[in-house]
Design a protein around this motif. Structure first.
Motif, short mmCIF file in Angstrom:
data_model
loop_
_atom_site.label_atom_id
_atom_site.label_comp_id
_atom_site.label_asym_id
_atom_site.label_seq_id
_atom_site.Cartn_x
_atom_site.Cartn_y
_atom_site.Cartn_z
N TYR A 69 0.80 -1.22 0.00
CA TYR A 69 0.00 0.00 0.00
C TYR A 69 0.84 1.28 0.00
O TYR A 69 0.32 2.38 0.14
CB TYR A 69 -0.98 -0.01 1.18
CG TYR A 69 -2.11 -0.97 0.94
CD1 TYR A 69 -3.10 -0.65 0.03
CD2 TYR A 69 -2.15 -2.20 1.57
CE1 TYR A 69 -4.14 -1.54 -0.23
CE2 TYR A 69 -3.18 -3.09 1.32
CZ TYR A 69 -4.17 -2.76 0.41
OH TYR A 69 -5.19 -3.65 0.15
N GLY A 70 2.16 1.13 -0.16
CA GLY A 70 3.03 2.30 -0.27
C GLY A 70 3.17 3.11 0.99
O GLY A 70 3.26 4.34 0.94
N LEU A 71 3.19 2.44 2.14
CA LEU A 71 3.31 3.13 3.42
C LEU A 71 4.70 2.95 4.01
O LEU A 71 5.30 1.89 3.83
CB LEU A 71 2.26 2.58 4.40
CG LEU A 71 0.82 2.83 4.01
CD1 LEU A 71 -0.10 2.10 4.96
CD2 LEU A 71 0.50 4.31 3.97
N PRO A 72 5.21 3.91 4.69
CA PRO A 72 4.69 5.27 4.79
C PRO A 72 4.93 6.04 3.49
O PRO A 72 5.90 5.78 2.78
CB PRO A 72 5.47 5.88 5.95
CG PRO A 72 6.78 5.14 5.95
CD PRO A 72 6.45 3.75 5.46
N VAL A 73 4.05 6.99 3.21
CA VAL A 73 4.19 7.78 1.99
C VAL A 73 5.44 8.65 2.09
O VAL A 73 6.21 8.76 1.14
CB VAL A 73 2.93 8.64 1.74
CG1 VAL A 73 3.11 9.55 0.54
CG2 VAL A 73 1.72 7.73 1.54
N THR A 74 5.65 9.25 3.25
CA THR A 74 6.88 10.00 3.54
C THR A 74 7.40 9.56 4.90
O THR A 74 6.61 9.08 5.73
CB THR A 74 6.64 11.53 3.56
OG1 THR A 74 5.82 11.86 4.67
CG2 THR A 74 6.00 12.02 2.27
N PRO A 75 8.68 9.72 5.16
CA PRO A 75 9.22 9.30 6.46
C PRO A 75 8.58 10.01 7.65
O PRO A 75 8.58 9.48 8.76
CB PRO A 75 10.71 9.65 6.36
CG PRO A 75 10.99 9.68 4.90
CD PRO A 75 9.72 10.16 4.24
N GLU A 76 7.99 11.17 7.43
CA GLU A 76 7.36 11.93 8.52
C GLU A 76 5.94 11.48 8.82
O GLU A 76 5.35 11.93 9.80
CB GLU A 76 7.35 13.44 8.18
CG GLU A 76 8.73 14.05 8.00
CD GLU A 76 9.33 13.79 6.63
OE1 GLU A 76 8.57 13.62 5.64
OE2 GLU A 76 10.56 13.72 6.54
N ASP A 77 5.36 10.64 7.99
CA ASP A 77 3.98 10.20 8.18
C ASP A 77 3.78 9.50 9.52
O ASP A 77 4.65 8.76 9.99
CB ASP A 77 3.54 9.24 7.07
CG ASP A 77 3.20 9.95 5.78
OD1 ASP A 77 3.20 11.19 5.76
OD2 ASP A 77 2.94 9.25 4.80
N VAL A 78 2.63 9.74 10.12
CA VAL A 78 2.25 9.06 11.36
C VAL A 78 1.93 7.60 11.06
O VAL A 78 2.33 6.70 11.81
CB VAL A 78 1.04 9.76 12.02
CG1 VAL A 78 0.55 8.97 13.21
CG2 VAL A 78 1.41 11.17 12.43
N THR A 79 1.23 7.34 9.96
CA THR A 79 0.86 5.98 9.59
C THR A 79 2.05 5.30 8.91
O THR A 79 2.44 5.69 7.82
CB THR A 79 -0.36 5.97 8.66
OG1 THR A 79 -1.44 6.62 9.31
CG2 THR A 79 -0.76 4.55 8.28
N LYS A 80 2.60 4.31 9.58
CA LYS A 80 3.76 3.60 9.06
C LYS A 80 3.38 2.25 8.46
O LYS A 80 4.06 1.75 7.57
CB LYS A 80 4.80 3.36 10.16
CG LYS A 80 5.26 4.60 10.88
CD LYS A 80 6.17 5.42 10.02
CE LYS A 80 6.70 6.61 10.84
NZ LYS A 80 7.15 7.68 10.00
#
Length: 85
Positions: free
Chosen positions: A32-43
């Motif tokens: 699902y391409g997570l996390p979208v960015t390293p700063e994302d809360v959803t890992k």
């Protein structure tokens, strides 16, 4: 007061060692391409739990819609838990 352990029926995926559960969690996140960015809360898309009151101990991921393409068909199994009072 004596608390009696209870068996909870789980629909999901069961693993005999923690590394298998970690790998499955990572596979779902990658799919699902997570996390979208390293700063994302959803890992991660899903997380795993330890069935520490069962013998032998095992790890599991509860079924969540969208896990079938990665983890296959879920199945039911029992996890021993302490009752909520």
């Amino acid at each position: 007061m004596i608390l009696k352990l209870i068996g909870m029926l789980i629909n999901g995926y069961k693993y005999t060692n923690e590394q298998e559960a970690i790998d499955a969690r990572k596979a779902c996140a990658d799919y699902y391409g997570l996390p979208v960015t390293p700063e994302d809360v959803t890992k991660y898309y899903v997380d795993y739990n330890e069935a520490s009151l069962d013998s032998p101990i095992f790890w599991y991921i509860e079924y969540y819609q969208g896990t079938e393409p990665i983890l296959g068909e879920p199945y039911e199994f029992e996890v021993t838990q302490e009752p909520i009072i």
